[in-house]
Scaffold this motif. Sequence first.
Motif, PDB file in Angstrom:
ATOM      1  N   VAL A   1       0.923  -1.357  -0.074  1.00 28.62           N
ATOM      2  CA  VAL A   1      -0.033   0.115   0.000  1.00 28.62           C
ATOM      3  C   VAL A   1       0.790   1.141  -0.051  1.00 28.62           C
ATOM      4  CG1 VAL A   1      -1.885   1.188   1.326  1.00 28.62           C
ATOM      5  CG2 VAL A   1      -1.771  -1.151   1.122  1.00 28.62           C
ATOM      6  N   ASP A   2       0.636   2.248  -0.945  1.00 34.10           N
ATOM      7  CA  ASP A   2       1.267   3.596  -0.867  1.00 34.10           C
ATOM      8  C   ASP A   2       1.165   3.975   0.634  1.00 34.10           C
ATOM      9  OD1 ASP A   2       2.303   6.195  -1.345  1.00 34.10           O
ATOM     10  OD2 ASP A   2       1.251   6.309  -3.350  1.00 34.10           O
ATOM     11  N   GLU A   3       2.321   4.422   1.020  1.00 35.63           N
ATOM     12  CA  GLU A   3       2.609   4.979   2.500  1.00 35.63           C
ATOM     13  C   GLU A   3       1.777   6.327   2.490  1.00 35.63           C
ATOM     14  OE1 GLU A   3       6.361   4.812   4.148  1.00 35.63           O
ATOM     15  OE2 GLU A   3       6.649   2.634   3.902  1.00 35.63           O
ATOM     16  N   ALA A   4       1.474   7.051   1.226  1.00 31.72           N
ATOM     17  CA  ALA A   4       1.143   8.338   1.329  1.00 31.72           C
ATOM     18  C   ALA A   4      -0.575   8.102   1.806  1.00 31.72           C
ATOM     19  CB  ALA A   4       1.029   9.077  -0.119  1.00 31.72           C
ATOM     20  N   LEU A   5      -0.830   6.955   1.620  1.00 29.77           N
ATOM     21  CA  LEU A   5      -2.468   6.823   1.581  1.00 29.77           C
ATOM     22  C   LEU A   5      -2.507   6.395   3.097  1.00 29.77           C
ATOM     23  CD1 LEU A   5      -3.276   4.717  -1.395  1.00 29.77           C
ATOM     24  CD2 LEU A   5      -3.866   6.934  -0.861  1.00 29.77           C
ATOM     25  N   MET A   6      -1.471   5.995   3.981  1.00 36.65           N
ATOM     26  CA  MET A   6      -1.658   5.603   5.529  1.00 36.65           C
ATOM     27  C   MET A   6      -1.700   6.918   6.336  1.00 36.65           C
ATOM     28  SD  MET A   6       0.685   2.239   5.581  1.00 36.65           S
ATOM     29  CE  MET A   6       0.535   1.111   4.331  1.00 36.65           C
ATOM     30  N   VAL A   7      -2.718   7.724   6.073  1.00 39.27           N
ATOM     31  CA  VAL A   7      -2.680   8.850   6.923  1.00 39.27           C
ATOM     32  C   VAL A   7      -3.253   8.435   8.219  1.00 39.27           C
ATOM     33  CG1 VAL A   7      -3.023  10.502   4.925  1.00 39.27           C
ATOM     34  CG2 VAL A   7      -4.986   9.676   6.027  1.00 39.27           C
ATOM     35  N   GLU A   8      -2.882   9.190   9.291  1.00 39.44           N
ATOM     36  CA  GLU A   8      -3.367   9.343  10.677  1.00 39.44           C
ATOM     37  C   GLU A   8      -4.644   9.735  10.865  1.00 39.44           C
ATOM     38  OE1 GLU A   8      -2.270   7.156  13.129  1.00 39.44           O
ATOM     39  OE2 GLU A   8      -0.449   6.580  11.933  1.00 39.44           O
ATOM     40  N   GLU A   9      -5.408   9.553  11.699  1.00 40.93           N
ATOM     41  CA  GLU A   9      -6.875  10.161  11.967  1.00 40.93           C
ATOM     42  C   GLU A   9      -6.499  11.659  12.445  1.00 40.93           C
ATOM     43  OE1 GLU A   9     -10.675   9.818  14.970  1.00 40.93           O
ATOM     44  OE2 GLU A   9      -8.974   8.264  14.914  1.00 40.93           O
ATOM     45  N   GLY A  10      -7.251  12.462  11.766  1.00 49.48           N
ATOM     46  CA  GLY A  10      -7.134  14.043  11.980  1.00 49.48           C
ATOM     47  C   GLY A  10      -5.963  14.640  10.945  1.00 49.48           C
ATOM     48  N   GLU A  11      -5.407  13.928  10.187  1.00 48.79           N
ATOM     49  CA  GLU A  11      -4.224  14.386   9.101  1.00 48.79           C
ATOM     50  C   GLU A  11      -5.103  14.622   7.704  1.00 48.79           C
ATOM     51  OE1 GLU A  11      -0.826  12.035   8.896  1.00 48.79           O
ATOM     52  OE2 GLU A  11      -0.023  12.366  10.957  1.00 48.79           O
ATOM     53  N   ALA A  12      -4.255  14.986   6.893  1.00 49.65           N
ATOM     54  CA  ALA A  12      -5.095  15.312   5.700  1.00 49.65           C
ATOM     55  C   ALA A  12      -5.569  14.082   5.020  1.00 49.65           C
ATOM     56  CB  ALA A  12      -3.999  15.793   4.812  1.00 49.65           C
ATOM     57  N   PRO A  13      -6.932  14.313   4.289  1.00 51.05           N
ATOM     58  CA  PRO A  13      -7.341  13.106   3.603  1.00 51.05           C
ATOM     59  C   PRO A  13      -6.820  12.591   2.700  1.00 51.05           C
ATOM     60  CG  PRO A  13      -8.539  15.159   3.239  1.00 51.05           C
ATOM     61  CD  PRO A  13      -7.446  15.569   4.235  1.00 51.05           C
ATOM     62  N   VAL A  14      -7.231  11.173   2.023  1.00 56.18           N
ATOM     63  CA  VAL A  14      -6.343  10.589   1.016  1.00 56.18           C
ATOM     64  C   VAL A  14      -6.322  11.632  -0.364  1.00 56.18           C
ATOM     65  CG1 VAL A  14      -6.626   8.738  -0.456  1.00 56.18           C
ATOM     66  CG2 VAL A  14      -6.934   8.270   1.860  1.00 56.18           C
ATOM     67  N   ASP A  15      -7.448  12.440  -0.600  1.00 54.94           N
ATOM     68  CA  ASP A  15      -7.187  12.961  -1.869  1.00 54.94           C
ATOM     69  C   ASP A  15      -6.283  14.408  -1.808  1.00 54.94           C
ATOM     70  OD1 ASP A  15      -8.759  14.634  -0.283  1.00 54.94           O
ATOM     71  OD2 ASP A  15     -10.556  14.292  -1.624  1.00 54.94           O
ATOM     72  N   ALA A  16      -5.918  14.545  -0.652  1.00 56.71           N
ATOM     73  CA  ALA A  16      -5.097  15.828  -0.483  1.00 56.71           C
ATOM     74  C   ALA A  16      -3.606  15.518  -0.196  1.00 56.71           C
ATOM     75  CB  ALA A  16      -5.401  16.631   0.927  1.00 56.71           C
ATOM     76  N   VAL A  17      -3.520  14.138  -0.335  1.00 49.46           N
ATOM     77  CA  VAL A  17      -1.960  13.743  -0.188  1.00 49.46           C
ATOM     78  C   VAL A  17      -0.999  13.714  -1.515  1.00 49.46           C
ATOM     79  CG1 VAL A  17      -0.431  11.650   0.553  1.00 49.46           C
ATOM     80  CG2 VAL A  17      -2.570  12.060   1.582  1.00 49.46           C
ATOM     81  N   GLY A  18      -2.027  13.545  -2.807  1.00 49.74           N
ATOM     82  CA  GLY A  18      -1.497  13.595  -3.948  1.00 49.74           C
ATOM     83  C   GLY A  18      -1.649  12.089  -4.570  1.00 49.74           C
ATOM     84  N   GLY A  19      -1.381  12.090  -6.107  1.00 52.50           N
ATOM     85  CA  GLY A  19      -1.477  10.847  -6.506  1.00 52.50           C
ATOM     86  C   GLY A  19      -2.789  10.650  -6.912  1.00 52.50           C
ATOM     87  N   ASP A  20      -3.064   9.607  -7.829  1.00 53.97           N
ATOM     88  CA  ASP A  20      -4.363   9.326  -8.410  1.00 53.97           C
ATOM     89  C   ASP A  20      -5.142   8.327  -7.409  1.00 53.97           C
ATOM     90  OD1 ASP A  20      -5.425   7.501 -11.307  1.00 53.97           O
ATOM     91  OD2 ASP A  20      -6.707   8.814  -9.984  1.00 53.97           O
ATOM     92  N   GLU A  21      -6.239   9.155  -6.876  1.00 54.14           N
ATOM     93  CA  GLU A  21      -7.120   8.345  -5.852  1.00 54.14           C
ATOM     94  C   GLU A  21      -7.539   6.957  -6.375  1.00 54.14           C
ATOM     95  OE1 GLU A  21      -9.962  10.605  -4.079  1.00 54.14           O
ATOM     96  OE2 GLU A  21     -10.718   9.117  -2.616  1.00 54.14           O
ATOM     97  N   ASP A  22      -8.171   7.115  -7.793  1.00 50.97           N
ATOM     98  CA  ASP A  22      -8.593   6.016  -8.436  1.00 50.97           C
ATOM     99  C   ASP A  22      -7.630   4.828  -8.937  1.00 50.97           C
ATOM    100  OD1 ASP A  22     -11.143   7.057  -8.326  1.00 50.97           O
ATOM    101  OD2 ASP A  22     -10.931   8.267 -10.056  1.00 50.97           O
ATOM    102  N   ASP A  23      -6.333   5.068  -8.635  1.00 50.32           N
ATOM    103  CA  ASP A  23      -5.344   4.140  -9.142  1.00 50.32           C
ATOM    104  C   ASP A  23      -5.289   2.866  -7.977  1.00 50.32           C
ATOM    105  OD1 ASP A  23      -3.660   2.557  -9.941  1.00 50.32           O
ATOM    106  OD2 ASP A  23      -1.801   4.058  -9.936  1.00 50.32           O
ATOM    107  N   VAL A  24      -6.182   1.704  -8.221  1.00 49.43           N
ATOM    108  CA  VAL A  24      -6.354   0.863  -7.301  1.00 49.43           C
ATOM    109  C   VAL A  24      -4.977   0.153  -6.846  1.00 49.43           C
ATOM    110  CG1 VAL A  24      -6.715  -0.901  -8.965  1.00 49.43           C
ATOM    111  CG2 VAL A  24      -7.554  -1.316  -6.815  1.00 49.43           C
ATOM    112  N   THR A  25      -3.830   0.405  -7.858  1.00 56.88           N
ATOM    113  CA  THR A  25      -2.660  -0.138  -7.578  1.00 56.88           C
ATOM    114  C   THR A  25      -2.021   0.151  -6.275  1.00 56.88           C
ATOM    115  OG1 THR A  25      -1.480   0.963  -8.949  1.00 56.88           O
ATOM    116  CG2 THR A  25      -2.326  -0.980  -9.893  1.00 56.88           C
ATOM    117  N   ARG A  26      -2.393   1.492  -6.179  1.00 56.87           N
ATOM    118  CA  ARG A  26      -1.821   2.314  -4.892  1.00 56.87           C
ATOM    119  C   ARG A  26      -2.323   1.708  -3.479  1.00 56.87           C
ATOM    120  NH1 ARG A  26      -3.188   8.173  -4.655  1.00 56.87           N
ATOM    121  NH2 ARG A  26      -1.185   8.074  -3.244  1.00 56.87           N
TER     122      ARG A  26
END
Length: 485
Positions: free
Chosen positions: A241-266
């Motif tokens: 799993v892309d580490e950019a997706l592993m946000v802690e509660e209270g941090e930036a949401p997934v779509d604000a981290v960058g990258g293609d949210e629809d790219d299932v390979t992430r």
Amino acid sequence: MSAERPSLPPVRLNSEAELARDALAAPLLVRAVRLARWAGPDTRVGAGGELVEAQLPAAAEHLGLAADEDGAAYASEAWRLAVDTGLLDVTDPEEEDAEGTASAGENLALLTGGSPQDVLSIWLDGLDAVHADATAPVLDDFTDLVGEDGSIDFDALDWDPEAEAEFLDGVLGNLYLLTLADNGAGEGPVPLPALAASMIVPDDMGEPTDDILEQVSEAMMRLDDQFRLLEPIGIVEYRPVDEALMVEEGEAPVDAVGGDEDDVTRYGMVKLTPLGLYGVRARMLEAGVDAPAVGDLADKGADALLDGIALYPESTARAEVKLWLAGYADGAVSAAAELLAAARGTDEGGPLRRLHCQQALALAGPEAEPAVRAVLGDRELGGLARVWLAEHGAADVPAPPEDMIFWLAIDTIAAHLDADGELDELQGLIEGLSSQHSGFFDEVWRVDHPATADVLEAMGRLHSDKKAAKEARKAAFKARSRAGG
């Protein structure tokens, strides 16, 4: 059904020699072997057989790893595997605060001088050890579990080892099934969310609830950790799993981290390796699951072969037959004679056995002709014998009597009904056979075959011509009346 469907489709495994080579190349086993050869009289181990902390930097350096925390962790992991697989023998310290010793174990020599089976047996022990590590509890702060008297409060772990192992085995079983799906067409990597959902989301659920989605997310994160541990033993290829997706509660949401949210390979992609197919199947067999493999029937009799492949996909059935024929020591004529003898019978499974016998004989080659000619007068086998001879361009093939033509038609349709084939293919067979003889339904109901009435009822349901379908239903009624049913 005349044959009991196996719980899993048959798998085609690589040869034991190929699998053993893959096992020897598994990164974790490679590191374990290097440490087992590195260990000597001065190597010191703790009371649990672990390499003492002071020696971890040297072990990491020997493995070509940095002498830091990560390198020490990799070295410790490899050492544990060497002990668990018998590559190392460790002796416990005689006194409480003393240190034990290590020496090469018997299995170390087997990896280079043993058979492929020896190598795979050692690797399977390693897989069991890594599987146990992968299902162990995640301890964020071990000190919180230790009481004032030094005892460990295992209840505070909220950890059920059997449930954890069962969940991971279920995931690996689903991955195994997905790999074998569509006769091997599903050999690509599987998205981690889909794999997690296969264990969490009920089959009859429409839109998943928020609670279910949260459970899937938690399962994904746990599986991400587990597949990272399993990959080095060679069972899977894993894209984490892309580490950019592993946000802690209270941090930036997934779509604000960058990258293609629809790219299932992430979100992680996992694939069983050929060695992984072997390993998962071995675990399932040990658990009592029916997990057939191509080659299982190669040394069995023709009766076991025809019964065993009755519900195999066509390509794997052909592969199994080829292996059986290749291992038959007495030649094509004897092999064909044994297949034909095994195909006889008026039981429910008889039609499907004869269909597979005919397909097996097609692979036996023209050398089987004497055995095939020997059954030309047999009511159950004479029809398929004539078909085989005609397909091989044989001369002097006697015309079949009329009753044999009808009997073969009923037997052939019964076999295809039992095989659960494609509806269009079955419909074409039914319409083709019934159109070859004028007045087919006026005569066929008299055929003394145990499946006559059932076949005619199926023809009445499936025939696209309404008049012919009605004739088939009338013939089915006559057949039932004739049989006293």
